[in-house]
Write a protein that holds these residues in place. Structure first.
Motif, PDB file in Angstrom:
ATOM      1  N   ILE A   4     123.801 -74.269 -94.305  1.00 19.53           N
ATOM      2  CA  ILE A   4     122.716 -73.424 -93.823  1.00 19.53           C
ATOM      3  C   ILE A   4     122.073 -74.111 -92.621  1.00 19.53           C
ATOM      4  O   ILE A   4     121.686 -75.272 -92.693  1.00 19.53           O
ATOM      5  CB  ILE A   4     121.654 -73.196 -94.907  1.00 19.53           C
ATOM      6  CG1 ILE A   4     122.276 -72.566 -96.158  1.00 19.53           C
ATOM      7  CG2 ILE A   4     120.499 -72.355 -94.382  1.00 19.53           C
ATOM      8  CD1 ILE A   4     122.875 -71.206 -95.938  1.00 19.53           C
ATOM      9  N   GLU A   8     121.184 -69.138 -89.788  1.00 17.91           N
ATOM     10  CA  GLU A   8     121.064 -68.499 -91.098  1.00 17.91           C
ATOM     11  C   GLU A   8     119.607 -68.360 -91.512  1.00 17.91           C
ATOM     12  O   GLU A   8     119.209 -67.337 -92.066  1.00 17.91           O
ATOM     13  CB  GLU A   8     121.826 -69.314 -92.156  1.00 17.91           C
ATOM     14  CG  GLU A   8     123.325 -69.312 -91.972  1.00 17.91           C
ATOM     15  CD  GLU A   8     123.806 -70.396 -91.008  1.00 17.91           C
ATOM     16  OE1 GLU A   8     125.014 -70.457 -90.774  1.00 17.91           O
ATOM     17  OE2 GLU A   8     122.995 -71.184 -90.496  1.00 17.91           O
ATOM     18  N   TYR A  12     117.647 -64.987 -92.448  1.00 15.59           N
ATOM     19  CA  TYR A  12     116.922 -64.869 -93.707  1.00 15.59           C
ATOM     20  C   TYR A  12     115.525 -64.296 -93.448  1.00 15.59           C
ATOM     21  O   TYR A  12     115.096 -63.345 -94.103  1.00 15.59           O
ATOM     22  CB  TYR A  12     116.810 -66.223 -94.402  1.00 15.59           C
ATOM     23  CG  TYR A  12     116.021 -66.179 -95.685  1.00 15.59           C
ATOM     24  CD1 TYR A  12     116.661 -65.976 -96.897  1.00 15.59           C
ATOM     25  CD2 TYR A  12     114.636 -66.312 -95.678  1.00 15.59           C
ATOM     26  CE1 TYR A  12     115.938 -65.919 -98.084  1.00 15.59           C
ATOM     27  CE2 TYR A  12     113.906 -66.256 -96.851  1.00 15.59           C
ATOM     28  CZ  TYR A  12     114.562 -66.060 -98.054  1.00 15.59           C
ATOM     29  OH  TYR A  12     113.840 -65.993 -99.213  1.00 15.59           O
ATOM     30  N   TRP A  32     119.902 -65.011 -99.406  1.00 11.90           N
ATOM     31  CA  TRP A  32     120.559 -66.125 -98.703  1.00 11.90           C
ATOM     32  C   TRP A  32     122.033 -65.834 -98.485  1.00 11.90           C
ATOM     33  O   TRP A  32     122.586 -66.145 -97.433  1.00 11.90           O
ATOM     34  CB  TRP A  32     120.389 -67.435 -99.468  1.00 11.90           C
ATOM     35  CG  TRP A  32     119.113 -68.121 -99.142  1.00 11.90           C
ATOM     36  CD1 TRP A  32     118.071 -68.340 -99.984  1.00 11.90           C
ATOM     37  CD2 TRP A  32     118.716 -68.671 -97.873  1.00 11.90           C
ATOM     38  NE1 TRP A  32     117.054 -68.984 -99.311  1.00 11.90           N
ATOM     39  CE2 TRP A  32     117.426 -69.197 -98.017  1.00 11.90           C
ATOM     40  CE3 TRP A  32     119.338 -68.753 -96.630  1.00 11.90           C
ATOM     41  CZ2 TRP A  32     116.741 -69.817 -96.973  1.00 11.90           C
ATOM     42  CZ3 TRP A  32     118.657 -69.370 -95.592  1.00 11.90           C
ATOM     43  CH2 TRP A  32     117.380 -69.892 -95.772  1.00 11.90           C
ATOM     44  N   ALA A  36     123.014 -65.943 -94.827  1.00  9.52           N
ATOM     45  CA  ALA A  36     123.814 -67.102 -94.435  1.00  9.52           C
ATOM     46  C   ALA A  36     125.279 -66.756 -94.224  1.00  9.52           C
ATOM     47  O   ALA A  36     125.868 -67.143 -93.226  1.00  9.52           O
ATOM     48  CB  ALA A  36     123.690 -68.208 -95.479  1.00  9.52           C
ATOM     49  N   ASP A  40     124.811 -63.784 -90.309  1.00 12.65           N
ATOM     50  CA  ASP A  40     124.957 -64.759 -89.228  1.00 12.65           C
ATOM     51  C   ASP A  40     126.376 -64.812 -88.686  1.00 12.65           C
ATOM     52  O   ASP A  40     126.594 -65.062 -87.514  1.00 12.65           O
ATOM     53  CB  ASP A  40     124.515 -66.148 -89.691  1.00 12.65           C
ATOM     54  CG  ASP A  40     124.428 -67.122 -88.531  1.00 12.65           C
ATOM     55  OD1 ASP A  40     123.635 -66.836 -87.603  1.00 12.65           O
ATOM     56  OD2 ASP A  40     125.138 -68.130 -88.544  1.00 12.65           O
TER      57      ASP A  40
END
Length: 72
Positions: A4, A8, A12, A32, A36, A40
């Motif tokens: 991460i 990311e 989030y 997440w 992540a 992304d």
């Protein structure tokens, strides 16, 4: 494992804000995952969890047929 980083974390925050504004929160761990791994990296997320579909711009599939049609 996927590290991460700043990208990311930014996704989030963006997704969290979008879902909070829409009053459609999802579990933090799932957020997440979406931020992540998928957002992304502009990756296709294969999941049966319908709440991922509330995330604007996230490409989500729940079947092999759907996956194959979107992966092209």
């Amino acid at each position: 494992m996927v590290p991460i980083g700043a990208g990311e974390a930014a996704w989030y925050a963006t997704i969290y804000k979008q879902l909070r504004h829409a009053a459609r929160p999802i579990p933090t761990n799932d957020l997440w995952i979406a931020a992540a791994v998928a957002a992304d990296r502009d990756a296709l997320l294969y999941s049966y969890d319908a709440h991922f579909r509330a995330i604007k711009g996230l490409r989500v599939v729940a079947s092999a047929d759907e996956f194959l049609s979107m992966a092209e």
